[in-house]
Scaffold this motif. Structure first.
Motif: not given
Length: 482
Positions: A66, A78, A308-310, A432
């Motif tokens: 991340q 993902r 925003n991760y994912g 996520p």
């Protein structure tokens, strides 16, 4: 008739100048043999390239831990391991571009009667250290891999050896390699692009690698880990002692020898805008007022803002990788001094007998990271004085304190950070979740085998997969027991 005779005489004269017609097939512009020195340089580059590149077809570890998020494509953050060939490309890069070249270099060196014994031993010792490093990458990524029967062109179906057995053999090989090195003799000279032929630096690199490998075993085999760590760190002078001794690869401005990060994010090599920095790392460093932010990230309206991760992110709205990291000439890192301090701090907390205190080594590691990235000693002192950073007052267990700062320090080394995150079980990283994610995700703790192995070496792949339950990214490796 006279014309025909003239032509025949000309051909006779031409063919009389060569031993056989095969000589006509020699390409005078291509080398027919490759010196060992060139193979070693190429292996160093191949090893650094595959661990440094952010290309989604080869290396997605920055997303596993991340550091980076994506603007459009969501398979990588993902953890979809079958939509691209990054498992196969890492596998091929290590076996073909690193280990095969090093094996051939060893053959050439052993066959070269002109080398002195000390020179030959130094060259073979350095190659062996690089081989151990490369095998460690495979074992810590996949688990069981072809080893004892690997790199044999006459055996296209090699068995997969047990990962723990491989690792034990690697520790013995590393000791043997260190025993070969003579610091007063030469090695590869300028062909050694990491240390310029400095054998003393390779001794420190090898001992630091031994320290790392020992600590990898700490949860699985504490007694073995203790022996390895105490041997490697019996004197701190045996290990990397400053940033000046970092094991780094010097990239240059022109392709194909430019920093592979630049090849994926920077003009003129690409115009793609696929990546932003993840909020996970940005928010953590913002909360600590970390002085490395300006070296790691760009700003958005005067602030460091993570995506925003994912999920998809608008490229213009979030921080990106800094110009420093994306520069074509920015070096690739194989080993750095900051790692030593973190490992020694942890070793002391585990009761291993090494010089110093845990706090001293923790402070040394953080300071080394900050100054490597361009900060000052004063920046490091101010950062370490914060209650959330100071070793005595930072929240959590010793593992959590060390792991958090190591995670920050390893920002540009995604694969290494993924190993440490699995080993230390910290910091807390959540996969996520939310809109569009219908099945709960898990951060991978292992890379699946290349799909090609199922078809080309299916029987051995099936046996290896069965030993860990299945060829799954959720199957923990032998050393990852917590």
């Amino acid at each position: 008739m006279k014309k025909i005779s003239t032509v025949l005489v000309t051909l006779l004269l031409l063919t009389s100048c060569v031993d056989s017609l095969d000589d006509y097939n020699i390409d005078k512009k291509r080398a027919s043999t490759i010196p060992a020195r060139t193979l070693v340089t190429n292996a160093m580059k191949g090893l650094t390239d595959i661990l440094t590149t952010p290309n989604v077809n080869s290396n997605n570890y920055r997303m596993f831990v991340q550091y980076w998020a994506t603007t459009t494509y969501l398979d990588e953050p993902r953890y979809n391991m079958t939509s691209r060939l990054y498992s196969q490309n890492l596998w091929n890069a290590i076996y073909r571009d690193v280990l095969a070249d090093l094996k051939e270099a060893k053959r050439l060196i052993n066959a070269d009667a002109s080398l002195t014994e000390e020179l030959r031993n130094n060259q073979l010792g350095i190659i062996e250290i690089l081989e151990v490093y490369a095998w460690r990458v495979l074992v810590c990524t996949f688990g069981d891999v072809p080893y004892s029967e690997a790199l044999n062109p006459n055996n296209l179906l090699p068995v997969y050896d047990d990962a723990q057995t491989i690792f034990e053999d690697l520790t013995a090989r590393l000791d043997a390699a260190l025993g070969k090195l003579t610091t007063t003799a030469t090695s590869f000279g300028t062909a050694d692009v990491v240390y310029g032929g400095n054998v003393a630096r390779w001794v420190k690199f090898g001992n630091t690698l031994k320290l790392k490998m020992g600590m990898l075993l700490a949860d699985k085999n504490n007694s073995k880990a203790k022996i390895m760590v105490e041997q490697a760190a019996s004197s701190l002078s045996k290990l990397l002692e400053s940033n000046a001794e970092n094991g780094k690869f010097p990239y240059i401005a022109s392709s194909p020898n430019n920093n592979p990060i630049s090849a994926n994010i920077s003009a003129p090599f690409t115009t793609r805008e696929d990546f932003v920095i993840a909020s996970t790392i940005v928010n953590q460093m913002n909360s600590l007022n970390d002085p490395r932010r300006s070296q790691y990230f760009t700003q958005v309206a005067g602030a460091y803002v993570g995506g925003n991760y994912g999920f998809s992110n608008a490229y213009a709205n979030y921080s990106h990788v800094s110009a420093k990291i994306g520069a074509p000439t920015f070096e690739g890192m194989l080993m750095e001094y900051a790692e030593v301090g973190f490992l020694l701090a942890e070793a002391i907390e585990r009761g291993f007998s090494v010089p110093g205190t845990a706090a001293e080594h923790y402070n040394s590691a953080v300071t080394a990271s900050i100054t490597y990235w361009g900060g000052t000693a004063s920046d490091a002192i101010a950062y370490l004085a914060q209650p959330l950073v100071a070793y005595a007052s930072a929240p959590g267990t010793y593992k959590q304190k060390i792991a958090l700062q190591k995670w920050i320090a390893l920002f540009n080394r995604g694969w290494e950070s993924w190993v440490e995150w699995r080993r230390l079980d910290a910091p807390t990283l959540n996969p996520p979740s939310g809109a569009g994610i219908t099945t709960p995700l898990k951060i991978p703790v292992r890379m699946i085998y290349p799909v090609s192995e199922q078809t080309l070496n299916g029987a051995q792949w099936e046996i290896a997969s069965g030993r860990i339950g299945s060829d799954s990214p959720d199957a923990k490796l032998f050393w990852d027991i917590n």
